[in-house]
Write a protein that holds these residues in place. Sequence first.
Motif, mmCIF file in Angstrom:
data_model
loop_
_atom_site.group_PDB
_atom_site.id
_atom_site.type_symbol
_atom_site.label_atom_id
_atom_site.label_comp_id
_atom_site.label_asym_id
_atom_site.label_seq_id
_atom_site.Cartn_x
_atom_site.Cartn_y
_atom_site.Cartn_z
ATOM 1 N N ASN A 76 0.875 -1.161 0.000
ATOM 2 C CA ASN A 76 0.000 0.000 0.000
ATOM 3 C C ASN A 76 0.917 1.216 0.000
ATOM 4 N N VAL A 77 0.887 1.994 -1.087
ATOM 5 C CA VAL A 77 1.793 3.130 -1.240
ATOM 6 C C VAL A 77 0.976 4.400 -1.400
ATOM 7 N N ASP A 78 1.029 5.286 -0.420
ATOM 8 C CA ASP A 78 0.361 6.588 -0.484
ATOM 9 C C ASP A 78 -1.104 6.477 -0.902
ATOM 10 N N GLY A 79 -1.815 5.567 -0.332
ATOM 11 C CA GLY A 79 -3.237 5.423 -0.627
ATOM 12 C C GLY A 79 -3.560 4.640 -1.884
ATOM 13 N N THR A 80 -2.551 4.099 -2.553
ATOM 14 C CA THR A 80 -2.790 3.237 -3.718
ATOM 15 C C THR A 80 -2.304 1.834 -3.375
ATOM 16 N N LEU A 81 -2.796 0.888 -4.113
ATOM 17 C CA LEU A 81 -2.383 -0.495 -3.917
ATOM 18 C C LEU A 81 -1.582 -0.916 -5.137
ATOM 19 N N ALA A 82 -0.372 -1.431 -4.922
ATOM 20 C CA ALA A 82 0.497 -1.868 -6.021
ATOM 21 C C ALA A 82 0.913 -3.311 -5.776
ATOM 22 N N LEU A 83 0.723 -4.155 -6.783
ATOM 23 C CA LEU A 83 1.105 -5.569 -6.718
ATOM 24 C C LEU A 83 2.057 -5.852 -7.868
ATOM 25 N N TRP A 105 -8.059 0.617 -12.149
ATOM 26 C CA TRP A 105 -6.990 -0.376 -12.057
ATOM 27 C C TRP A 105 -6.268 -0.441 -13.389
ATOM 28 N N ARG A 106 -4.994 -0.818 -13.314
ATOM 29 C CA ARG A 106 -4.179 -0.898 -14.521
ATOM 30 C C ARG A 106 -3.145 -1.995 -14.368
ATOM 31 N N VAL A 107 -2.953 -2.753 -15.432
ATOM 32 C CA VAL A 107 -1.907 -3.775 -15.500
ATOM 33 C C VAL A 107 -0.911 -3.288 -16.537
ATOM 34 N N ARG A 108 0.351 -3.189 -16.131
ATOM 35 C CA ARG A 108 1.385 -2.771 -17.080
ATOM 36 C C ARG A 108 2.653 -3.567 -16.844
ATOM 37 N N LYS A 109 3.470 -3.578 -17.859
ATOM 38 C CA LYS A 109 4.741 -4.312 -17.778
ATOM 39 C C LYS A 109 5.797 -3.423 -17.144
ATOM 40 N N SER A 110 6.610 -4.026 -16.307
ATOM 41 C CA SER A 110 7.747 -3.315 -15.718
ATOM 42 C C SER A 110 8.997 -4.153 -15.963
ATOM 43 N N ASP A 111 10.124 -3.651 -15.519
ATOM 44 C CA ASP A 111 11.374 -4.385 -15.752
ATOM 45 C C ASP A 111 11.463 -5.671 -14.925
ATOM 46 N N ARG A 112 10.643 -5.823 -13.897
ATOM 47 C CA ARG A 112 10.675 -7.028 -13.065
ATOM 48 C C ARG A 112 9.417 -7.872 -13.164
ATOM 49 N N GLY A 113 8.511 -7.566 -14.103
ATOM 50 C CA GLY A 113 7.311 -8.372 -14.259
ATOM 51 C C GLY A 113 6.096 -7.518 -14.571
ATOM 52 N N LEU A 114 4.962 -7.936 -14.041
ATOM 53 C CA LEU A 114 3.710 -7.213 -14.240
ATOM 54 C C LEU A 114 3.382 -6.409 -12.991
ATOM 55 N N LEU A 115 3.008 -5.160 -13.195
ATOM 56 C CA LEU A 115 2.630 -4.292 -12.096
ATOM 57 C C LEU A 115 1.140 -4.013 -12.204
ATOM 58 N N VAL A 116 0.400 -4.388 -11.157
ATOM 59 C CA VAL A 116 -1.034 -4.122 -11.081
ATOM 60 C C VAL A 116 -1.213 -3.019 -10.045
ATOM 61 N N SER A 117 -1.801 -1.899 -10.477
ATOM 62 C CA SER A 117 -2.003 -0.791 -9.550
ATOM 63 C C SER A 117 -3.477 -0.417 -9.501
ATOM 64 N N LEU A 118 -3.947 -0.107 -8.312
ATOM 65 C CA LEU A 118 -5.331 0.305 -8.085
ATOM 66 C C LEU A 118 -5.302 1.679 -7.428
ATOM 67 N N VAL A 119 -6.052 2.633 -8.004
ATOM 68 C CA VAL A 119 -6.024 4.016 -7.559
ATOM 69 C C VAL A 119 -7.450 4.520 -7.445
ATOM 70 N N ALA A 120 -7.706 5.326 -6.409
ATOM 71 C CA ALA A 120 -9.022 5.955 -6.222
ATOM 72 C C ALA A 120 -8.815 7.369 -5.707
ATOM 73 N N ALA A 121 -9.910 8.131 -5.647
ATOM 74 C CA ALA A 121 -9.839 9.511 -5.167
ATOM 75 C C ALA A 121 -9.616 9.563 -3.655
ATOM 76 N N ARG A 122 -9.832 8.488 -2.974
ATOM 77 C CA ARG A 122 -9.621 8.412 -1.538
ATOM 78 C C ARG A 122 -8.583 7.319 -1.269
ATOM 79 N N PRO A 123 -7.948 7.329 -0.125
ATOM 80 C CA PRO A 123 -6.930 6.314 0.160
ATOM 81 C C PRO A 123 -7.517 4.903 0.171
#
Length: 145
Positions: A76-83, A105-123
Amino acid sequence: MHGSEREDDEHSTPEPDPRSKAWPRMLFSLALFGVLVGLMIGRLTTPEERVLEQVEVVEGGLDLWFNEQPKLHGENVDGTLALLFEASGKVQRGQLRMQGKPVSWRVRKSDRGLLVSLVAARPLHGEWTGAEDAGRWRVQVRLHE
């Protein structure tokens, strides 16, 4: 030894080599066969690549379907969830509803695999669990405020 004629069964030129010229060819073919068998065994013993096959939006979170269990690191980073998953897959994005409010939510490629991030207007805060289901691996991500 002035010529190549016979003198008392002795020659001035050496006898032809009685060893066959096929010996080096046979050694090369055995080495090539060994390399090919080694490559086949290596191909059979390498683990299958982990792939994100499907993302399902469910009430209050996401279900992520993989062909095998991936390594997972989540924060949990600054009110977002990153996997971060050690897997491959296609880039995707979407929205879900949590208590009637939108979460992107967004799935994107990173240098170490897949990054799934979830973001909202509130934490956001969330938990994730993984389990085998129907021969595949399912990671359930559940969100709460």
